[in-house]
Design an enzyme around this catalytic site. Structure first.
Site: not given
Length: 440
Positions: A63, A66-67, A143
């Protein structure tokens, strides 16, 4: 012969368009669905790597990566990536799951070459600077904090961890504050270089397009980044026969000062390609898949105990989950739990009516057809079909398999699934030891 791409036509679906598949010499698979009636195109790069591929120390790295891939390449800054897409009215984004990651763009058909160039560029040639790692670390920690402020979402993670424990399927996709804080640029870059290879990827495209032109543009983009040289074969799909250790009879309560209590009651389910997956889908709809479902009627409509109540399934290559979620007043949890357990037990022993099965099947068919009304969903069908399944079913074939589900099959599945030992996850203002004996 070594540099030849192999192309085949997979289907000519009357409810969609012509699906073609090309495998490049480097192992990259490219699938397109040509739909001339559309004026948009969705382009996606699917990577067969997700959070279950991480070690405990690297939890959340997929993740995080991905950012970071949107933060800049050798040819584009982060602003360039977003500005170029938005200048033509398009959109680009990404998401990480437990078994895959997807990077995609949706644009007008005339702008497909730009979308291919940008998405392939960020996937294959990201620079991953130290400064970007530190900036995005803060974003991801925010997040995680935002997710923790949503107990209706958090309780699903608590339930999954209760079932799978320390197995990678039991960990959060985002990682934890501790793991994200500890990840270094070197670790993230190493994961990127090892795992992101053409043979682990599928390019999926749907809309008004020409397959040969898509293949040529994708091949050029990968060659530009130096990803087209080494011959390889597509990575095999995940094993369907591995055994994921799972626990049962777990009761996990997270004490949190919330207005509502949030609970998930459930058990292990069926894997993604189980022979009974369509029957499970129909059963899930009957139990808690809509406003006419048993649990919605019993808990919300007849007793007014909850605003949100539904059942769900999660499928992986070699494992699955079934669960029921409800959000209610803290003082109503035991009543909601008792009604839910009684209803599941009743369905396990008595089955459901023929009318309910037909309604559940109708909901499945509607979801399939209505879910393919845009190029994005059709692109996802191609990507998931190639990456996760042994076959790419046409819409007609899916509808046929749903129609073949019988009440006897649903009853057999209900008895097998709903008789499994249950586990319970609860978030709310409760003391330690609350709900002990709730599953007896």
């Amino acid at each position: 012969m070594a540099n030849r791409a192999l192309t085949q036509t997979l289907s000519d679906d009357p409810m969609g368009g012509t699906v073609r598949r090309t495998v490049l010499p480097n192992g990259l698979r490219i699938l397109t669905e040509s739909i001339p009636s559309m004026r948009s195109v969705s382009f996606g790069v699917w990577v067969g790597i997700g959070s279950r591929d991480e070690t405990p120390a690297l939890s959340g790295v997929s993740h995080f990566l991905e950012h970071l891939l949107f933060k800049g390449t050798k040819r584009r800054s982060a602003l360039d990536i977003s500005a170029e897409i938005e200048a033509v009215g398009g959109e680009t984004n990404a998401f990480t799951a437990k078994e895959y990651t997807c990077y995609y763009a949706r644009v007008l058909d005339a702008d497909l070459p730009l979308a291919i160039d940008i998405v392939c560029d960020l996937v294959t040639d990201s620079v991953l600077t130290e400064a970007d790692v530190e900036t995005e670390r803060g974003v991801i920690l925010e997040e995680i904090a935002m997710h923790d402020d949503e107990p209706g979402d958090e309780v699903h993670d608590v339930f999954t961890e209760a079932i799978y424990g320390n197995h990678p399927l039991g960990r959060q996709i985002s990682g934890t504050v501790a793991t994200i804080s500890a990840l270094t640029r070197k670790q993230i870059d190493g994961f990127y270089r090892r795992r992101y290879r053409p043979e682990t990827m599928v390019v999926a495209v749907a809309g008004n397009l020409d397959h040969a032109k898509v293949v040529k543009a994708v091949r050029a983009a990968f060659d530009r980044a130096g990803w087209g040289d080494s011959p390889a074969v597509p990575a095999p799909r995940r094993s369907r026969t591995s055994r994921v250790p799972a626990r049962s009879g777990q009761i996990v309560v997270h004490n949190k000062d919330t207005e509502q209590a949030h609970l998930v009651l459930g058990c292990t389910g069926f894997p993604r390609q189980h022979d009974d997956r369509f029957a499970v889908g129909a059963l899930n709809n009957v139990l808690g898949g809509g406003m006419s479902s048993r649990l919605f009627q019993q808990i919300r409509e007849q007793r007014g105990l909850a605003y949100s109540v539904y059942s769900f399934t999660s499928q992986y290559s070699d494992a699955g989950l079934f669960g029921v979620y409800a959000g209610c007043a803290p003082g109503k949890v035991e009543e909601v739990l008792a009604i839910t357990r009684d209803e599941l037990a009743r369905v396990a022993s008595e089955g459901v009516t023929d009318a309910e099965v037909e309604r559940g099947k109708g909901m499945l068919k509607g979801a399939v057809v209505l879910g393919l009304e845009d190029t994005g969903s059709r692109m996802s069908r191609l990507g998931k079909g190639e990456l996760l399944y042994d076959e790419l079913l046409s819409v007609d074939e899916i509808l046929r398999r749903v129609d073949e589900v019988t009440p006897d099959q649903v009853q057999r599945v209900a008895k097998e699934l709903l008789s499994r030992p249950m586990s319970l996850a609860v978030i709310g203002d409760f003391e330690d030891g609350a709900f002990t004996g709730a599953l007896d």
